[in-house]
Design a protein around this motif. Structure first.
Motif, short mmCIF file in Angstrom:
data_model
loop_
_atom_site.label_atom_id
_atom_site.label_comp_id
_atom_site.label_asym_id
_atom_site.label_seq_id
_atom_site.Cartn_x
_atom_site.Cartn_y
_atom_site.Cartn_z
N SER A 2 45.15 -21.41 -2.61
CA SER A 2 44.69 -20.22 -1.93
C SER A 2 43.27 -19.89 -2.36
O SER A 2 42.79 -20.36 -3.37
N TYR A 3 42.63 -19.05 -1.57
CA TYR A 3 41.24 -18.70 -1.82
C TYR A 3 41.08 -18.08 -3.20
O TYR A 3 40.17 -18.44 -3.96
N GLY A 4 41.94 -17.15 -3.51
CA GLY A 4 41.87 -16.47 -4.80
C GLY A 4 42.00 -17.46 -5.94
O GLY A 4 41.31 -17.40 -6.96
N MET A 5 42.90 -18.43 -5.76
CA MET A 5 43.11 -19.43 -6.79
C MET A 5 41.89 -20.33 -6.93
O MET A 5 41.49 -20.70 -8.03
N LEU A 6 41.27 -20.66 -5.79
CA LEU A 6 40.07 -21.50 -5.85
C LEU A 6 38.98 -20.81 -6.65
O LEU A 6 38.27 -21.45 -7.43
N LYS A 7 38.88 -19.50 -6.45
CA LYS A 7 37.86 -18.78 -7.21
C LYS A 7 38.15 -18.84 -8.70
O LYS A 7 37.24 -18.95 -9.52
#
Lengths: 350, 258, 371
Positions: B153-158
């Motif tokens: 997920s995007y949050g995880m990528l960050k």
């Protein structure tokens, strides 16, 4: 990372100086060695006009679909073969010299149609399916297509070169002597310029004007708009796919014209010819003029043609024994443009 | 001595003056925020500090040393780490592989040793792997160590991106819009995390963000950019009541932020 | 600079069962290892035996296959790992071929010296292109590589004093392997060495740095990677390996001429790398072997079986069609289709949902695997 060219500051000055010295030296050589600049220019313009015609197709496709079409050359050779077949009565190994006017017209029409149709097929079957991939992938695909087309030509026509007619052969004769032989008092720089040269340059001019007019008509405007902003165009109800096909079809027609006239320059036709002889210079000319500028392709092609002609002549005169002067000159021009002015002479900042 | 400072940085693109005479400083272990409306030049400023742009005038100094002429990778060697608005990661590698690549500058063996498989290079590769796992543990990402980035997920990528930057062993962490795309609870958690990291890892942090309440809570000092110029600077309380800043964000007549 | 020391590893560490602990690299079971060794042994044994199984007159094709496989690895380094496009790679093959031919026949250098010389020349020739690649990207760079190839073919390779002009240059084989079959083994040994080098490269710092360049150069720079240096390194290594292949290539027919290095060959190289599978060692090697032998296969099939309509002239056409189909429908190439098999043979899990740069970065659906 912000850079404005390959070299900067002091290094740039150095390269400018070197290029300046080279140019001065060459001019010196031109005057000293009795090279007739006018004659060389005329020779250069003939070839340059073919570069421009092929380059127009390249610029159009790039502007409209952001693809470097490496098959543009073969979009010239295949129509040239179709033209050839029309003249020989569909005999692959026949004789195409001395055709009738009717055959010439029919052949030309079929050639241009075939160029356009081929281009549209390539667009629909290959390019549009690669719309989500990088432009380099599309380039590789077009290179593969060119490869396939050359292979097909070799299969059908074999590797030999055939005589290919010019639309009008010979040299314009403005003065004849008592025996009927041509003694042109009018000649350019001491050489008699063949009809074909005028025709190539004339066709280029006519084509450029036709394109300029086309881009003011509704379909032309739609095409340019789609090229600039496909999303907005789609919102206006313009089909991006249709515009893509239109751009490629037109480029195919342009390619066919280039192929026919190019074969006429050498009066011979063999498989893969337009690609091996004209394509890289056409690309370079288009880059020189500005890849997303149609007038740029014209200007760049002509300019490069003249440069190449001078390169050839100078190497000959000085007896330097450098093989392939056109390739050297072309590569040098390409590098210089990409180093100092990547958008080309007439191109706009991307 | 400030850890990081700029003096009079200006840069122009074509006809546009993107930054005009921007001076700022960050002291050791501070959290400094850079706020301002869209297009104010915040990321441009980051790019000047980290070496991706060369300012037309002005200086960038790191621990007193003039680094204005250094390449980005040279600045990383000095301890400057940054994140990107577009989440800077090597897309075709797994999480773990990203963390290993990020330790590039900590590696001591040379080209030949690596290719020939010298024993000390093999040993060092083991250490790299261990360090990567340590960081993943700290960031609570260890379950995803072998995941390709595509499935995250995007949050995880960050978070992976932050982990990767930590792997470069920075002293100064520069975060470009770390809250973008995060839900409010995630943003809250991130703020807490940031304060933890500063404490645990002795980091100095510089943040670009739009989320003004978050910045007012987390930062020790704020700089406000507008149209490439420094509009205001000060502690969060001062900025909160600053009329010019409020107007810049919310239009004329506004008198205070958040 | 002490983030590492300060990370508190006494924090709650999630308890893992030994099989699940991500920190422990997965190892196959003993039967698994044995099975893999048997298959690998079989494949390698077959490769080694092939020269003896082929009709004598065709043995040179095996050398050509090995040489193309080496070129494929060189292309893979540049296109697969670094993400740079090379449509003029035949030039580097030529530099190596003419370079080693010159050294061996004109300068009395022993064969091994000539090969090493060819390798160095290939690397040197790639350097200017690398320098150009620092500022010119994407389509324009592709164009430059194409023009570079033409320049090499029409100008550099026709300088009479060095390359014998159009007539070609002599390229003798080494004295210890002058026979066709012996030469095949020489080429196979070099292939094995290049494979090993590539494997070590990707497992080490430089290889990872090079691959990081492919996806996002800014990120690589922000992680301390000297983008300029590694880009140049990638080009130089790629050119050197192609130069090495060129030296071997020259020895196959023992004569080289400029016509051997036309644009069509560069296209073939791109073809075999893409169809083989960008980013995958076994993939591109398979592609190289396939496209080296394809013309002969067509020729033999056409002669042997009356129902086979495609003679040797059809090979380029079918090859090009394979490329286009691959680009559109199977971006990961052969490697992607055989992903599981290759992974299993590399002593990893058959079904692992893992995207590894070594086994082929194509697990994400082909996005990264196109040129």
């Amino acid at each position: 990372m912000e850079e404005s060219g390959l070299v900067e500051g002091r290094a740039k000055l150095l390269v400018y100086a070197a290029v300046g010295i080279a140019v001065v030296g060459l001019l010196f050589g031109v005057l000293l060695r009795d090279i007739d600049p006018l004659a060389v220019t005329v020779i250069g313009l003939q070839v340059g006009a073919v570069y421009s015609l092929v380059g127009l197709g390249l610029a159009l496709v790039y502007k409209a679909t952001k693809v470097l079409n490496f098959a543009q050359g073969e979009l010239g050779t295949v129509p040239a073969f179709i033209f050839f077949l029309t003249l020989t009565g569909w005999d692959r190994f026949g004789d195409a010299s001395d055709p009738t006017t009717g055959a010439l017209i029919l052949g030309t029409v079929l050639a241009i149609l075939s160029g356009a149709v081929m281009a549209v097929l390539i667009n629909v079957l290959i390019i549009q399916r690669l719309a989500d991939a990088s432009p380099v992938t599309a380039l590789v695909a077009t290179a593969g297509t060119a490869f396939a087309l050359v292979a097909s030509e070799l299969i059908i026509f074999e590797a030999s070169a055939r005589k290919f007619p010019r639309y009008v052969g010979g040299v314009p004769c403005f003065e004849s002597n008592a025996e009927g032989a041509c003694i042109n008092a009018f000649s350019l720089g001491g050489i008699n310029v063949p009809w074909h040269t005028f025709i190539v340059i004339g066709v280029l001019a006519a084509t450029a004007i036709a394109l300029a007019i086309f881009f003011r008509t509704p379909p032309g405007i739609a095409l340019l708009a789609t090229a600039q902003d496909p999303f907005a165009a789609e919102l206006q109800g313009v089909s991006v796919r249709a515009m893509s096909m239109l751009a490629w079809g037109t480029a195919g027609a342009l390619g066919a014209i280039g192929g026919l006239l190019g074969a006429g320059v050498f009066e011979s036709l063999e498989p893969g010819q337009t690609t091996s002889t004209f394509l890289i210079p056409a690309f370079t000319g288009a880059v020189l003029g500005g890849l997303n500028s149609m007038p740029g392709a014209v200007v760049g092609g002509l300019l490069l043609g003249v440069v190449v002609a001078f390169a050839n002549q100078i190497v000959l005169e000085f007896g330097w024994g450098i093989p392939g002067p056109p390739q050297v000159a072309t590569f040098a021009v390409l590098l210089l443009v990409l180093m100092f002015r990547p958008r080309g002479l007439l191109g706009k900042e991307a | 001595m400030p850890v990081l400072e700029t003096q009079g940085v200006s840069i122009r693109f074509g006809g546009l003056q993107a930054l005009g005479d921007v001076s700022f400083r960050v002291d050791e272990l501070e959290i400094v925020g850079l706020i301002g409306p869209n297009g104010a030049g915040k990321t441009t400023f980051f790019n000047c500090i980290t070496g991706f742009y060369r300012p037309d005038t002005g200086l960038v100094r790191y621990r007193g040393e003039d680094i204005t002429g250094l390449r980005p990778d040279q600045r990383t060697h000095l301890g400057l780490g940054r994140t990107f608005q577009t989440v800077g990661l090597v897309r075709s590698f797994t999480v773990l592989e990203n963390l290993i690549v990020a330790q590039h500058q900590k590696i001591n063996y040379g080209l030949a040793a690596g290719i020939l498989g010298a024993p000390w290079s093999i040993a060092e590769e083991k250490v790299l792997r261990e360090r990567a796992f340590e960081i993943l543990e700290y960031m609570e990402l260890i379950d995803h160590a072998h995941s390709p980035l595509g499935g995250l997920s995007y949050g995880m990528l960050k978070q992976v991106e932050t982990a990767a930057v930590l792997a470069t062993d920075p002293d100064v962490l520069m975060l470009d819009e770390p809250l973008a795309g995060l839900a409010p609870e995630e943003a809250e958690a991130f703020g807490d995390r940031l304060l933890e990291m500063r404490r645990d890892l002795s980091l100095t942090i510089v943040i670009i963000e739009h989320h003004v309440p978050f910045m007012l809570r987390v930062c020790d000092f704020l700089y406000v950019l507008n149209f490439g110029q420094l509009l205001a600077e000060g502690k969060p309380d001062d900025i909160r009541g600053n009329r010019d800043v409020a107007e810049a964000y919310m239009g004329e007549g506004a008198s205070a932020l958040g | 600079m002490a983030v590492m020391e300060r990370i508190d590893t006494d924090r709650t560490t999630p308890g893992f069962e030994p099989e699940d602990d991500p920190r422990i690299p997965w190892r196959p079971s003993l039967p698994g290892i044995v099975a893999r060794l048997i298959v690998l042994g079989g494949v390698i044994g077959l490769l080694l035996a092939i020269p003896y199984l082929m009709p004598e007159v065709l043995v040179n094709i095996a050398s050509k296959a090995a040489v193309f496989a080496i070129v494929a690895l060189s292309m893979n380094l540049l296109m697969g790992y670094t993400g740079q496009v090379s449509l003029g790679h035949a030039a580097f093959l030529g530099f190596g071929a003419f370079g080693s031919a010159y050294l061996i026949s004109q300068s009395d250098v022993p064969w091994i010296g000539g090969i090493i010389g060819g390798t160095l020349i290939g690397g040197l020739a790639a350097l200017p292109l690398g320098a150009i690649a620092l500022r010119v990207q994407g389509l324009y760079l592709a164009l430059v590589t194409i023009a570079f190839g033409f320049l090499a073919q029409e100008t550099v390779f026709k300088v009479r004093s060095v390359t014998g002009g159009g007539a070609g240059a002599q390229a003798p084989r080494p004295s210890f392997a002058s026979g066709d079959i012996a030469y095949v083994y020489v080429c196979l040994v070099v292939l094995f060495l290049v494979w090993a080098l590539d494997w070590r490269l990707t497992a080490s710092r430089a290889g990872r740095a090079i691959q990081a360049l492919r996806d996002d150069e800014r990120v690589a720079a922000s992680w301390g990677i000297n983008v300029t240096g590694y880009k140049l390194l990638a080009f130089t290594l790629s050119g050197a390996i192609a130069g090495l292949a060129g030296g071997l290539f020259a020895g196959i027919e023992q004569i080289v001429s400029p016509q051997d290095f036309q644009f069509g060959l560069s296209v073939t190289f791109v073809l075999m790398t893409v169809v083989g599978g960008l980013g995958s060692r076994p993939g591109v090697v398979t592609g190289g072997i396939l496209f080296a032998t394809l013309p002969t296969l067509f020729e033999q099939a056409h002669a042997a079986w009356s129902w086979w309509p495609f003679g040797i002239l059809w090979e380029p056409l079918i090859a090009a069609l394979l490329l286009i189909v691959t680009l559109i429908f199977f971006p990961g190439g052969i490697a992607q289709q055989n992903e599981h098999l290759y992974r299993w043979l590399s002593f990893r899990r058959f079904h692992e949902h893992k995207s590894s740069a070594v086994a082929g970065g194509a697990a994400g659906g082909g996005e990264g695997a196109r040129p």
